[in-house]
Motif scaffolding. Sequence first.
Motif, PDB file in Angstrom:
ATOM      1  N   ALA A  46      38.109 -21.398  48.282  1.00 52.81           N
ATOM      2  CA  ALA A  46      39.436 -20.881  47.940  1.00 52.81           C
ATOM      3  C   ALA A  46      40.053 -20.129  49.116  1.00 52.81           C
ATOM      4  CB  ALA A  46      39.341 -19.968  46.716  1.00 52.81           C
ATOM      5  N   LEU A  47      39.225 -19.349  49.821  1.00 57.66           N
ATOM      6  CA  LEU A  47      39.726 -18.623  50.982  1.00 57.66           C
ATOM      7  C   LEU A  47      40.186 -19.578  52.081  1.00 57.66           C
ATOM      8  CD1 LEU A  47      37.117 -15.717  51.283  1.00 57.66           C
ATOM      9  CD2 LEU A  47      39.485 -15.554  50.512  1.00 57.66           C
ATOM     10  N   LEU A  48      39.413 -20.621  52.321  1.00 56.91           N
ATOM     11  CA  LEU A  48      39.776 -21.576  53.365  1.00 56.91           C
ATOM     12  C   LEU A  48      41.038 -22.354  52.984  1.00 56.91           C
ATOM     13  CD1 LEU A  48      36.229 -22.887  54.327  1.00 56.91           C
ATOM     14  CD2 LEU A  48      37.694 -21.367  55.664  1.00 56.91           C
ATOM     15  N   ALA A  49      41.201 -22.622  51.700  1.00 53.76           N
ATOM     16  CA  ALA A  49      42.414 -23.299  51.250  1.00 53.76           C
ATOM     17  C   ALA A  49      43.633 -22.408  51.472  1.00 53.76           C
ATOM     18  CB  ALA A  49      42.293 -23.687  49.781  1.00 53.76           C
ATOM     19  N   GLN A  50      43.481 -21.102  51.175  1.00 52.74           N
ATOM     20  CA  GLN A  50      44.581 -20.172  51.419  1.00 52.74           C
ATOM     21  C   GLN A  50      44.907 -20.098  52.908  1.00 52.74           C
ATOM     22  OE1 GLN A  50      43.755 -16.045  50.735  1.00 52.74           O
ATOM     23  NE2 GLN A  50      45.899 -15.426  50.878  1.00 52.74           N
ATOM     24  N   PHE A  51      43.872 -20.048  53.737  1.00 50.08           N
ATOM     25  CA  PHE A  51      44.102 -19.984  55.174  1.00 50.08           C
ATOM     26  C   PHE A  51      44.839 -21.237  55.648  1.00 50.08           C
ATOM     27  CE2 PHE A  51      43.133 -20.576  59.616  1.00 50.08           C
ATOM     28  CZ  PHE A  51      43.256 -19.305  60.145  1.00 50.08           C
ATOM     29  N   GLY A  52      44.456 -22.389  55.134  1.00 51.03           N
ATOM     30  CA  GLY A  52      45.079 -23.624  55.560  1.00 51.03           C
ATOM     31  C   GLY A  52      46.547 -23.712  55.208  1.00 51.03           C
ATOM     32  N   SER A  53      46.943 -23.079  54.108  1.00 49.28           N
ATOM     33  CA  SER A  53      48.343 -23.151  53.692  1.00 49.28           C
ATOM     34  C   SER A  53      49.155 -21.949  54.177  1.00 49.28           C
ATOM     35  CB  SER A  53      48.439 -23.262  52.176  1.00 49.28           C
ATOM     36  OG  SER A  53      47.839 -22.138  51.548  1.00 49.28           O
ATOM     37  N   ALA A  54      48.641 -20.749  53.962  1.00 51.19           N
ATOM     38  CA  ALA A  54      49.395 -19.536  54.278  1.00 51.19           C
ATOM     39  C   ALA A  54      49.152 -19.025  55.694  1.00 51.19           C
ATOM     40  CB  ALA A  54      49.059 -18.434  53.276  1.00 51.19           C
ATOM     41  N   GLY A  55      48.016 -19.395  56.294  1.00 48.19           N
ATOM     42  CA  GLY A  55      47.721 -18.930  57.646  1.00 48.19           C
ATOM     43  C   GLY A  55      46.956 -17.631  57.706  1.00 48.19           C
ATOM     44  N   TYR A  56      46.490 -17.132  56.552  1.00 52.59           N
ATOM     45  CA  TYR A  56      45.679 -15.920  56.549  1.00 52.59           C
ATOM     46  C   TYR A  56      44.800 -15.909  55.309  1.00 52.59           C
ATOM     47  CZ  TYR A  56      49.008 -14.050  53.105  1.00 52.59           C
ATOM     48  OH  TYR A  56      49.784 -13.863  51.982  1.00 52.59           O
ATOM     49  N   LEU A  57      43.772 -15.076  55.341  1.00 52.45           N
ATOM     50  CA  LEU A  57      42.909 -14.872  54.181  1.00 52.45           C
ATOM     51  C   LEU A  57      42.387 -13.447  54.211  1.00 52.45           C
ATOM     52  CD1 LEU A  57      39.676 -14.839  55.189  1.00 52.45           C
ATOM     53  CD2 LEU A  57      40.118 -17.284  55.424  1.00 52.45           C
ATOM     54  N   GLN A  58      41.880 -13.008  53.069  1.00 54.14           N
ATOM     55  CA  GLN A  58      41.383 -11.641  52.915  1.00 54.14           C
ATOM     56  C   GLN A  58      39.973 -11.674  52.348  1.00 54.14           C
ATOM     57  OE1 GLN A  58      44.093  -8.955  50.902  1.00 54.14           O
ATOM     58  NE2 GLN A  58      42.399  -7.849  49.929  1.00 54.14           N
ATOM     59  N   VAL A  59      39.076 -10.912  52.967  1.00 52.40           N
ATOM     60  CA  VAL A  59      37.673 -10.843  52.531  1.00 52.40           C
ATOM     61  C   VAL A  59      37.362  -9.412  52.106  1.00 52.40           C
ATOM     62  CG1 VAL A  59      35.276 -11.311  53.125  1.00 52.40           C
ATOM     63  CG2 VAL A  59      37.101 -12.606  54.245  1.00 52.40           C
ATOM     64  N   GLU A  60      37.068  -9.213  50.840  1.00 51.13           N
ATOM     65  CA  GLU A  60      36.715  -7.879  50.367  1.00 51.13           C
ATOM     66  C   GLU A  60      35.275  -7.543  50.751  1.00 51.13           C
ATOM     67  OE1 GLU A  60      38.832  -5.913  49.231  1.00 51.13           O
ATOM     68  OE2 GLU A  60      40.496  -7.245  48.749  1.00 51.13           O
ATOM     69  N   SER A  61      35.006  -6.265  50.951  1.00 52.67           N
ATOM     70  CA  SER A  61      33.647  -5.762  51.209  1.00 52.67           C
ATOM     71  C   SER A  61      32.963  -6.540  52.329  1.00 52.67           C
ATOM     72  CB  SER A  61      32.801  -5.831  49.930  1.00 52.67           C
ATOM     73  OG  SER A  61      33.416  -5.113  48.888  1.00 52.67           O
ATOM     74  N   ALA A  62      33.678  -6.761  53.416  1.00 52.03           N
ATOM     75  CA  ALA A  62      33.089  -7.462  54.557  1.00 52.03           C
ATOM     76  C   ALA A  62      32.090  -6.586  55.296  1.00 52.03           C
ATOM     77  CB  ALA A  62      34.187  -7.928  55.511  1.00 52.03           C
ATOM     78  N   LEU A  63      32.311  -5.276  55.273  1.00 51.32           N
ATOM     79  CA  LEU A  63      31.403  -4.337  55.932  1.00 51.32           C
ATOM     80  C   LEU A  63      30.520  -3.645  54.903  1.00 51.32           C
ATOM     81  CD1 LEU A  63      33.643  -2.486  58.564  1.00 51.32           C
ATOM     82  CD2 LEU A  63      31.824  -4.126  59.019  1.00 51.32           C
ATOM     83  N   PRO A  64      29.214  -3.600  55.123  1.00 50.68           N
ATOM     84  CA  PRO A  64      28.347  -2.838  54.218  1.00 50.68           C
ATOM     85  C   PRO A  64      28.667  -1.353  54.328  1.00 50.68           C
ATOM     86  CG  PRO A  64      27.118  -3.600  56.128  1.00 50.68           C
ATOM     87  CD  PRO A  64      28.459  -4.251  56.204  1.00 50.68           C
TER      88      PRO A  64
END
Length: 313
Positions: free
Chosen positions: A65-83
């Motif tokens: 889903a994130l990659l699909a958003q990136f492909g269309s909108a040009g950005y994506l968001q990842v929650e809790s990427a840092l421990p």
Amino acid sequence: MGIDGQLARQLLAGARLDDRLVARKLEQALSIDYWRTLQPQLSVAGTSPLPDSETAALLPEHQGALLAQFGSAGYLQVESALPPPLLEAMHRCALLLQREDWPPVFAFVYDAFWQVPQLPKLAALLGSILGSGYRQSANFWFHAVPALPGAGGWPPHQDYPDRTGRVTVWMALSPATPANGCLYAVPKNAPVGSWRDDLQMLTKETLLALLHHSRALPVAAGAALIWDGELLHWGGKSDGTGEPRLSFSTEFLAAQEEPTARERPLFDPTAGLPPFAERLGLIGRAILDYYRNEVRLIRYLDLAQHLCERAGS
């Protein structure tokens, strides 16, 4: 530049570090022991992996889903990427640097700020977007927006308007909200016409369409934003409430892309980290490049020049 901007530059130029302070800070900067003592929770030129670096892996459907958003909108968001332990140490590092009168970009003397993109969650996304053999460029920055009315991030821009195969990874070390100047972007699939040819020649109609389709991108501390090099984005303005907005960004390009002079040298994110002396030279270069966007950095231009000369950059 208006009269107010010229006056601000003149006042800040008068606040530049004097020769004695430049010499003192240069001596400190060149000392690995100084940085290790300042923030002992983070290593400098070490060989160990990131401390407490385990975060939950992305589920395949979530990554899709994130990659699909990136492909269309040009950005994506990842929650809790840092421990959380790493987030706390990096946030504390930024506060310590400011307390000791260093531009926050000196956080890049620490290994963690180079290692974060190697976290499995982020590495999987970068590999899917850019393909195998992608490289990290020499462009990086630390963004510190104070909690003052009118303080803000960089104005609307594209990182690489005429080049493909490039992404920016932006990490939030504090909450980013509309109140403290979170990022805004215009999705690449927004129906706003062919404005990309020249941002300086926008018609009123196109400008209104861009504003209408812009999206606020608030995130929690520890989250990541990844965007395409052609995405139009900017930092908002703080209303003076809440806490300062602290974040840092790094850039990557696909293996087949020819780097610009500014992107060199390139680094293999899966191999060893840049040597300590090279990091200092790149920090100096970043200050010289970006002080036009953050005029308060005029104070450190002489120090930055010395670091570049020491590194031969």
